[in-house]
Scaffold this motif. Sequence first.
Motif, short mmCIF file in Angstrom:
data_model
loop_
_atom_site.label_atom_id
_atom_site.label_comp_id
_atom_site.label_asym_id
_atom_site.label_seq_id
_atom_site.Cartn_x
_atom_site.Cartn_y
_atom_site.Cartn_z
N ASN A 274 113.85 44.16 66.38
CA ASN A 274 114.65 44.22 67.61
C ASN A 274 114.84 45.69 68.03
OD1 ASN A 274 116.24 43.11 69.72
ND2 ASN A 274 118.11 43.45 68.55
N PRO A 275 113.73 46.40 68.27
CA PRO A 275 113.84 47.85 68.54
C PRO A 275 114.56 48.18 69.83
CG PRO A 275 111.60 47.07 68.96
CD PRO A 275 112.33 45.93 68.32
N LYS A 276 114.53 47.30 70.83
CA LYS A 276 115.15 47.59 72.12
C LYS A 276 116.48 46.85 72.32
CE LYS A 276 110.75 48.56 74.41
NZ LYS A 276 109.85 48.22 75.54
N GLY A 277 116.94 46.14 71.30
CA GLY A 277 118.22 45.47 71.41
C GLY A 277 118.23 44.25 72.31
N ALA A 278 117.07 43.63 72.54
CA ALA A 278 117.01 42.46 73.42
C ALA A 278 117.65 41.24 72.79
CB ALA A 278 115.57 42.16 73.81
N LEU A 279 117.62 41.14 71.46
CA LEU A 279 118.25 40.03 70.77
C LEU A 279 119.71 40.36 70.50
CD1 LEU A 279 115.45 39.12 68.18
CD2 LEU A 279 115.88 38.10 70.43
N ILE A 280 120.59 39.40 70.79
CA ILE A 280 122.03 39.61 70.67
C ILE A 280 122.59 38.63 69.65
CG2 ILE A 280 124.21 39.67 71.93
CD1 ILE A 280 122.61 40.14 74.48
N ASP A 281 123.49 39.12 68.83
CA ASP A 281 124.11 38.29 67.80
C ASP A 281 124.76 37.05 68.42
OD1 ASP A 281 125.12 37.89 65.04
OD2 ASP A 281 127.06 38.14 66.01
N GLY A 282 124.44 35.87 67.88
CA GLY A 282 124.99 34.61 68.37
C GLY A 282 124.18 33.95 69.46
N GLN A 283 123.10 34.57 69.91
CA GLN A 283 122.30 34.05 71.02
C GLN A 283 121.55 32.78 70.62
OE1 GLN A 283 119.48 37.02 72.25
NE2 GLN A 283 119.35 36.25 74.33
N LEU A 284 121.51 31.79 71.52
CA LEU A 284 120.78 30.54 71.29
C LEU A 284 119.38 30.70 71.86
CD1 LEU A 284 121.45 27.74 70.06
CD2 LEU A 284 121.72 26.92 72.40
N VAL A 285 118.35 30.43 71.04
CA VAL A 285 116.96 30.62 71.44
C VAL A 285 116.12 29.44 70.96
CG1 VAL A 285 117.08 33.15 71.45
CG2 VAL A 285 116.46 31.94 69.34
N ARG A 286 114.89 29.38 71.48
CA ARG A 286 113.90 28.44 70.96
C ARG A 286 112.98 29.19 70.01
NH1 ARG A 286 110.92 25.76 75.74
NH2 ARG A 286 111.42 27.74 76.76
N VAL A 287 112.67 28.56 68.90
CA VAL A 287 111.85 29.18 67.86
C VAL A 287 110.54 28.41 67.76
CG1 VAL A 287 111.73 29.86 65.44
CG2 VAL A 287 113.93 29.86 66.62
N GLU A 288 109.44 29.13 67.85
CA GLU A 288 108.12 28.51 67.76
C GLU A 288 107.40 29.04 66.54
OE1 GLU A 288 105.08 27.48 71.20
OE2 GLU A 288 104.72 29.51 70.49
N LEU A 289 106.98 28.12 65.67
CA LEU A 289 106.22 28.48 64.48
C LEU A 289 104.76 28.16 64.70
CD1 LEU A 289 108.49 27.12 61.58
CD2 LEU A 289 108.60 29.31 62.77
N LYS A 290 103.89 29.12 64.41
CA LYS A 290 102.45 28.91 64.54
C LYS A 290 101.80 29.12 63.18
CE LYS A 290 101.93 30.18 69.40
NZ LYS A 290 101.20 31.03 70.39
N SER A 291 101.05 28.11 62.76
CA SER A 291 100.41 28.19 61.46
C SER A 291 99.12 27.40 61.48
CB SER A 291 101.34 27.64 60.36
OG SER A 291 101.61 26.27 60.60
N GLY A 292 98.38 27.46 60.38
CA GLY A 292 97.14 26.72 60.25
C GLY A 292 95.96 27.43 60.89
N THR A 293 94.75 26.84 60.74
CA THR A 293 93.54 27.42 61.31
C THR A 293 93.50 27.15 62.82
OG1 THR A 293 92.38 27.01 59.23
CG2 THR A 293 91.05 27.43 61.20
#
Length: 375
Positions: A274-293
């Motif tokens: 979070n180098p630019k501080g865009a993420l804020i403590d307590g913020q609700l977000v969507r999380v996407e996991l990418k895995s596999g070939t």
Amino acid sequence: MRCKSIAAGVLAASLLFSLSSARAADPAPAAAPAIPVGVAQARMKPVSQALEFVGRVESPERVEIRARVKGMLEAVLFKEGDVVKEGAPLYRIEKPLFQADVENAEGEVGRAKAALDLAKIQRDRAEELLAKNAGTVVARDQAIAAEASSKGQLLTAEAHLKTAKINLGYTDIVSPITGKIGRTAFTRGHIVGPDSGVLATIVSENPMYVTFPVSQRDYLEAQKEEGKVDLTNVEVRIKFSDGTTYPEIGRINFVDVSVSRSTDTVVMRADVPNPKGALIDGQLVRVELKSGTPQEKIVVPQAALVADQGGVYVFVVEDGKAMTRRVKPGGTLGAGIIIEDGLKPGDQVVVDGFEQLRPGASVRATPAAGLASGG
């Protein structure tokens, strides 16, 4: 009579000839002009298996600043919302009473040291008299006990002095971590103390944690081949509530040791820069996991999709004509849409100018600027 019939026939033939000539002279109706449209090519792109969850941003370090001694708040030494460094001064409580306690404790230490010195002298004298048979054993024992008592009093006085100095130090409240500080609950002139509650809160900003619950089924799908738990190659992408994607990629650094019996989920946590501080403590977000070939799938720009009551379709240019194709979207890939069914590689899909299109309309297709790659 016969002459009149012949004349009538000749007149009718002349009229028919004149009408035919007039119609032949009329210009043919003009063909509809071709509609200019921007197109992009449907292309095959490598797409990794993705799972999406709802998560919350958490600061790795969150500290509530509290007063440890009671006194009047003399100064607030920070600006709300600023980043403060570890050890930076935040508040100052008035010092005179605590300074006086230190000086009083120093006096007690001095008196205790003098009493101990006297006790040592009296013990030495008692032992000397006893050795010359001029004193008694009782007097010597009393002198030894007095010396031990003086040592204890000195230790107590030194402890009081140390406590007084610690309390004096607590009048300067400094930041225990580096992070962003929130609003102050008290301003100069208020009386604060251990019972006053939180003065301000500091949260660290880089990196940030993102925690999210994962069902048992999805957790197993996120595993690597042969059932081995290997999460090091799983990319964690963050999407905000407005649909934009956070540019930094996170990595999973923690999986809870137990499954919730009420929800049948396991909590996972990702470490996200979070180098630019865009993420804020307590913020609700969507999380996407990418895995596999990664698998090769067709991708087109999002602008190509049109929705109606029958579902989703796109306009495709074939032989200079606009044709509709029903498609099955399969998720997003950057600015593009994955198409599971309905298109083939190389199809030219309309991404600009399709507002006036109808199936079969003539079009003049040109590559759309910035969208030719299909996502």
